[in-house]
Each structure stands twice: as C-alpha cells, then as structure tokens.
Design a protein around this motif. Structure first.
Motif: not given
Length: 433
Positions: A299-301, A357-361, A378-381, A408-411
């Motif tokens: 939901x946040x995304x 993959x969705x976070x990267x986009x 914070x983290x390259x993706x 990493x994903x949470x950051x």
C-alpha cells in the motif's frame, strides 16, 4: 401855461414828443398807448422820412376831439419810428426834433435787443444749415470718387441730375453688395445655429454620460468598500491557511499513514505500522504478521506511485488486507506473486525478487523527478540487485541473506516515502504561490 398846454393835448418841448407822457412833480406819468415793442424790425431806412400822409393826417385831424386817442397813438408811433431811424435831432429850422421819455427809450432798447437776439439765432441756424449742406456735398463727392469715378474725374464735371443719378446707381450697387453680404451672413448664421443645436445635443448627451459615469463611480466606490472588507476577510483566511500550511508542511503524510522504522545496524526487523517485515516465520513472528506487514508495504508503494504520478508498464499491485499480490504482465502472459501467507521459501524468494523489480522502477522515476537538496538513495538497485546482493544468485534457504535484502528494500522504501512527501510539499507550495 403848462397846465393849459396839457389840457389842450399839445406836448411841451421839455416833455416826450410822443405826447403820451406828462410831467407830474419830479417824474413822468401817464397812460400806455398800447404800442408793442415788435415794431422795431419793421423800421424803414434811416434816410426815409415819415409818410406825408401820416403827418398831414396828424395835422388835419388834431382838432377833432373824437379822434384824440387815435392821433396820440399815431403821433407816438411816428416819434418812435423817427427815433428808431436815427432822426431824433432837429432836421431844420422849423423842426424841433423828437424827445423820448425814459420809458420809450427802454421800450426801444428792449425791442432792439430782442430783434438782435432773433437775428443772431437766425444767423446761427443759417450757419448750421450751410455747414451741414457743405458736409453732405463733400461726403457725396467722396462717395462718387470711391465708387465709380477715378481720381482724375471730379464730381463738378457732371450735371446735377447726372450726379444724382450716378450717386443713386452707386448706392444701389452698394445696397446689392450689402444684400449679398447679408444673405451670406444669414447662411453663416443658419450654419452656426445648426452647429449650436448640435453642440447642445452633444452637451446633453455628455451630461447624460456624465451622470451615468457618476452613478457608476458611486457603485464602484461601494463595491470597492465591500471588496475592501472581503479582502480583509480573505487576508485573514489566507493567513490562517498559510499558518495551517506551515503546520502541515512539517507533517509527512506518507510517514503518518505508514510509519516505517528501519534499524540502520540491521539488528532488528524493519517495522511498518508496528508490523515486522520478515522473510519467513521465526520465533514469535508468524505468517499472519508477515503478510500484514508486506500488505502495508504494498500500500505504501501504491501511495508513493500515486503521489509522483507513476504507472508501471508491466507491474500491478493488488493491496489486499490479508495478503498483497504483485502481477507481472509480459505480453499476454501474466505472473502473480504473493507477499506472505506461504510456507514455502521458494515462492517467498520469487515474491521478494518481484517486489525489488517494482521498487527499482519507482526509484528510477523518483530520481528523474529530481529534488534539490534531497539525500541520495540508500542502496543502489537494479531489477535483480539491491545493494551488494544479487537476488537471482541468493539461495532460498539463506535466511540471513534474505533478511539483509529485506533491510535494504525497507531503507529504499523509507527513502521513497520521504521523497514523495517532499514532492507533494513542493507542488503544494508552487500552487499556493
């Protein structure tokens, strides 16, 4: 003897020879014979003697008592006439001359003075008439010279009738010129009257417009006063809104709705709204909490994507409350990934790869929007990588490795939430300005 002389009617030598006065004491007295002083201007020339008929009449009729008054009058007139002609002195040895009394002398003097005044008045009237006639003739000659005759031809060369005819012709021509001038002036007067009427009409219209403008000005003043009150109210409302906006600018809506807490040391589970994000159940962490935590993350995304107007071409989020799902669209083929609620680690690993993959986009889209002064991600993706972890090579049973991947994903999700809040604040500020 003097008494007998007065009784007989014969005038003594020391009395007035007019026979009209007698001596009485030291003065003269007697009756007026009624002779007026107007006889003076009828006097004969000085060298003419009194008429013989008058003398003979006087001599032959003196003895008739019935004609005594008439004889005295004639004798008186003869004496006065002789004195008026300057023949009062004796004219011969038998002529005793004429003696006049003081009254007769005064009468003669007054008559002469009256006649002199009358003659002086007649002389002055004659002089005035002659002067006026001379002026008229001079004006006539000047008019003739300026009208038709040249300067070398004088009016004296013409006969009186010819002069008058030429003068009349000149006057007729001048009258014709004056008539034409009058007609022209009448036309000009008519034009001026038309212009005056037009000016009056325009003045009336201008007065109407002026009254209308005055009414409009009064209405505008009333509206301005009302607008001033409205402006004051709007200013107060704007001040309240600005204060409220400043208060809301300090509030990050995404963080309020989805409170994401990440331990930078990586020693604790990341928390989202007090739910722990975990790879699989362990200890007091069960699938129910894990599924709820990943549903909150989905939901946040979805909220972040809506805030920055992002729409993925091949990924869709289904934010169910019990268990969120990710759908990957590859042409006509669709793949569904379940976040939590699964006791098989293989499926959870695939779901986390899909989530990354969705976070990267979404992160790449956020970087393209740009924000001055924003902290870096914070983290390259990439699609299959986050930080130093290659997800495609990470074993499904490596719980510590997947826990690090989740950290990493949470950051990165926390960074997306902060950037989305900053983006909305910047957009709201530009709209307010």
């Amino acid at each position: 003897k003097a008494k007998r002389t007065m009784d007989s009617g014969t005038a003594p030598k020391h009395i007035c020879t007019c026979g009209h006065r007698v001596i009485k004491g030291n003065g003269w007295s007697g009756k007026n014979g009624g002779m007026e002083a107007s006889f003076v201007h009828l006097a004969l020339p000085t060298n003419v003697a009194p008429p013989s008929s008058l003398v003979s009449l006087t001599e032959t009729t003196s003895h008739h008592a019935s004609h005594e008054g008439f004889l005295e009058t004639v004798r008186h007139a003869s004496a006065l006439l002789r004195a008026g002609q300057g023949n009062a002195l004796p004219q011969g040895p038998d002529d005793e001359g004429v003696s006049l009394c003081q009254d007769c002398i005064n009468r003669v003097s007054r008559a002469i003075e009256a006649d002199t005044e009358r003659l002086e008045e007649e002389r002055m009237a004659y002089n005035h008439a002659v002067t006026a006639e001379l002026e008229r003739v001079q004006n006539l000659e000047a008019a003739l010279r300026t009208s038709h005759w040249s300067h070398d031809v004088s009016a004296s060369q013409f006969e009186p009738n010819d002069l008058i005819q030429r003068t009349e012709e000149s006057f007729r021509q001048e009258i014709a010129i004056l008539s034409a001038t009058c007609e022209q002036h009448e036309q000009e007067l008519a034009e001026l009257q038309k212009v005056q009427a037009e000016q009056a009409r325009l003045s009336k219209e201008l007065d109407t417009v002026d009254d209308y403008l005055e009414d409009e000005r009064n209405r505008l003043e009333i509206d301005a006063d009302a607008f001033g009150h409205v402006q004051q109210q709007l200013s107060r409302t704007l001040g309240d809104l600005q204060r409220e906006f400043e208060s809301l600018s300090n509030v990050r809506l995404h963080s309020v709705l989805f409170n994401l807490v990440v331990d930078n040391r990586g020693l604790r589970y990341p928390l989202i709204n007090e739910f722990r994000l975990a790879y699989r159940p362990k200890g007091d962490v069960h699938w129910t909490e894990i599924s709820a935590a990943w549903a909150q993350a989905a939901q946040l995304l979805l909220l972040v994507a809506a805030s920055v107007k992002f729409r993925s071409k091949d990924w869709r989020i289904v934010p169910l409350t019990t268990c969120a799902k990710l759908i990957h669209i590859d042409g006509k083929h669709r793949s569904v990934y379940t976040l939590g609620g699964n006791d098989r680690p293989v499926k959870m690993a695939l779901s986390l790869r899909a989530m990354n993959a969705l976070l990267d986009q979404l992160c790449r889209h956020m970087i393209l929007l740009g924000h001055e002064g924003a902290r870096p991600m914070p983290y390259e993706t990439t699609r299959n990588r986050v930080g130093r972890f290659e997800l495609s090579q990470l074993d499904e049973n490596n719980d510590s490795g997947w826990s690090s991947v989740i950290h990493c994903m949470a950051s990165n999700m926390q960074w997306l939430s902060d950037r989305a809040s900053d983006y909305e604040l910047q957009h709201a500020t530009s709209v307010a300005k």
